[in-house]
Design a protein around this motif. Structure first.
Motif, PDB file in Angstrom:
ATOM      1  N   ALA A 127       0.814  -1.218   0.000  1.00 21.70           N
ATOM      2  CA  ALA A 127       0.000   0.000   0.000  1.00 21.70           C
ATOM      3  C   ALA A 127       0.843   1.262   0.000  1.00 21.70           C
ATOM      4  O   ALA A 127       1.903   1.329   0.635  1.00 21.70           O
ATOM      5  N   ASN A 257      -6.897   2.412   3.179  1.00 25.60           N
ATOM      6  CA  ASN A 257      -5.885   2.888   2.235  1.00 25.60           C
ATOM      7  C   ASN A 257      -5.582   4.375   2.314  1.00 25.60           C
ATOM      8  O   ASN A 257      -4.701   4.851   1.602  1.00 25.60           O
ATOM      9  N   ARG A 278      -7.798   2.760  -2.991  1.00 20.26           N
ATOM     10  CA  ARG A 278      -8.132   1.343  -2.903  1.00 20.26           C
ATOM     11  C   ARG A 278      -7.693   0.604  -4.165  1.00 20.26           C
ATOM     12  O   ARG A 278      -7.013  -0.423  -4.095  1.00 20.26           O
ATOM     13  N   GLY A 281      -4.066   0.373  -4.537  1.00 22.59           N
ATOM     14  CA  GLY A 281      -3.519  -0.672  -3.680  1.00 22.59           C
ATOM     15  C   GLY A 281      -3.541  -2.034  -4.345  1.00 22.59           C
ATOM     16  O   GLY A 281      -2.589  -2.815  -4.235  1.00 22.59           O
TER      17      GLY A 281
END
Length: 319
Positions: A127, A257, A278, A281
């Motif tokens: 992330a 996130n 998101r 990620g």
């Protein structure tokens, strides 16, 4: 280079991974299997190019693939991973590694002996928020660290989008938010600050075989205190929040996130250049996984890392 992939398990996570691998230039899902014929039919309709195998053994043994992604319930992770290693393939496994620490220890040993790539899908491994916190810590920006707090709350468990897997997610044997959600943050804390020691935990269970409804824990990463509070039930939004407290700067991941920072007063949003953290990620995670299977530098956790997380998680649940 595209890695040919077998997908075992076509539930929520299997479908999510299929969708994201389909859009990624590092993976090509060739074959899949699930014991639920309805899931197989839905997958065939959505991804007609993916062959649906007649059994897990057939799917894992398919010569067109070199990577096996495992998204079955945790109790079957070891069986499928061992079969993949025996077939000479790398393994990309969902977390938790398992639910029995002794079994998972034997699996981690088997993974090491196999010489094959073995990685686990802790989403925070790649992330942008994780990388930014690592950068700030390396630069000394937080000053003296005072502690880490993990706060989790779910109005219902399983969550609405998980109901297709409620048969195991809602039960104590394999499911619960401590295994499914807290494990990500235990992984992150160990990655950022080193091995963790569990000092105290208390867990509340409902009557019957239902998964936990409340969990409190106190851990330590060396001298750094780490506190966990999680609960299920009550009107309101879900909460997933991870805070690193420092004298000069504190950092908070929220909503999985998104990153915030504070030097005093209000929190300010960081990483605002990411329109959809998101989705970013997912892409970063697959970039990282592809590098692992290509023998390149990566930061994906392996089975040994996942075993260390599982040991803490199962210790919390046993208190």
């Amino acid at each position: 280079m595209k890695h040919g992939v077998t997908v075992i398990g076509l539930g929520i996570m299997g479908q999510r991974m299929l969708t994201n691998m389909h859009a990624h230039d590092g993976f090509d899902v060739k074959v899949a299997w699930d014991p639920d014929q309805g899931a197989c039919t839905r997958t065939r309709d959505r991804f007609p190019q993916v062959r649906i195998a007649a059994s897990a053994a057939e799917a894992i043994g398919d010569a067109a693939t070199g990577v096996v992604y495992i998204a079955s319930p945790p109790a079957w992770h070891a069986e499928h991973a061992r079969a993949a290693f025996a077939a000479g393939k790398g393994v990309y496994c969902e977390k938790p590694l398992g639910v029995d620490v002794a079994d998972s220890r034997a699996l981690a040993d088997a993974a090491q002996r196999s010489g094959r790539v073995n990685i686990v899908n802790f989403s925070l491994a790649s992330a942008a928020a994780t990388r930014e916190i690592e950068r700030r810590l390396a630069a000394g920006d937080p000053g003296t660290l005072r502690g880490v707090d993990v706060r989790l709350h779910f109005a219902t468990w399983p969550r609405d989008w998980q109901m297709d897997a409620a048969a195991w997610l809602a039960r104590r044997e394999q499911g619960g938010f401590v295994r499914e959600v807290l494990s990500h943050w235990i992984y992150l804390t160990a990655r950022l600050f080193g091995p963790l020691t569990l000092e105290h935990a208390t867990v509340r269970y409902p009557e019957g075989d239902g998964a936990e409804t409340h969990a409190l824990a106190r851990l330590a990463a060396g001298a750094l205190p780490v506190t966990v509070a999680g609960s299920v039930g009550g009107a309101g939004p879900d909460l997933v929040e991870y805070t690193v407290w420092g004298d000069a700067l504190s950092l908070r991941i929220h909503d999985w996130n998104r990153l915030r920072a504070s030097t005093s007063g209000e929190w300010r949003d960081e990483l605002t250049h990411l329109a959809d953290p998101r989705q970013a990620g997912y892409v970063l995670q697959l970039d990282n996984a592809a590098a692992a299977f290509a023998g390149e530098a990566h930061s994906m956790p392996d089975f040994a890392d996942a075993l260390a997380v599982q040991a803490i998680i199962e210790d919390i649940l046993a208190r």
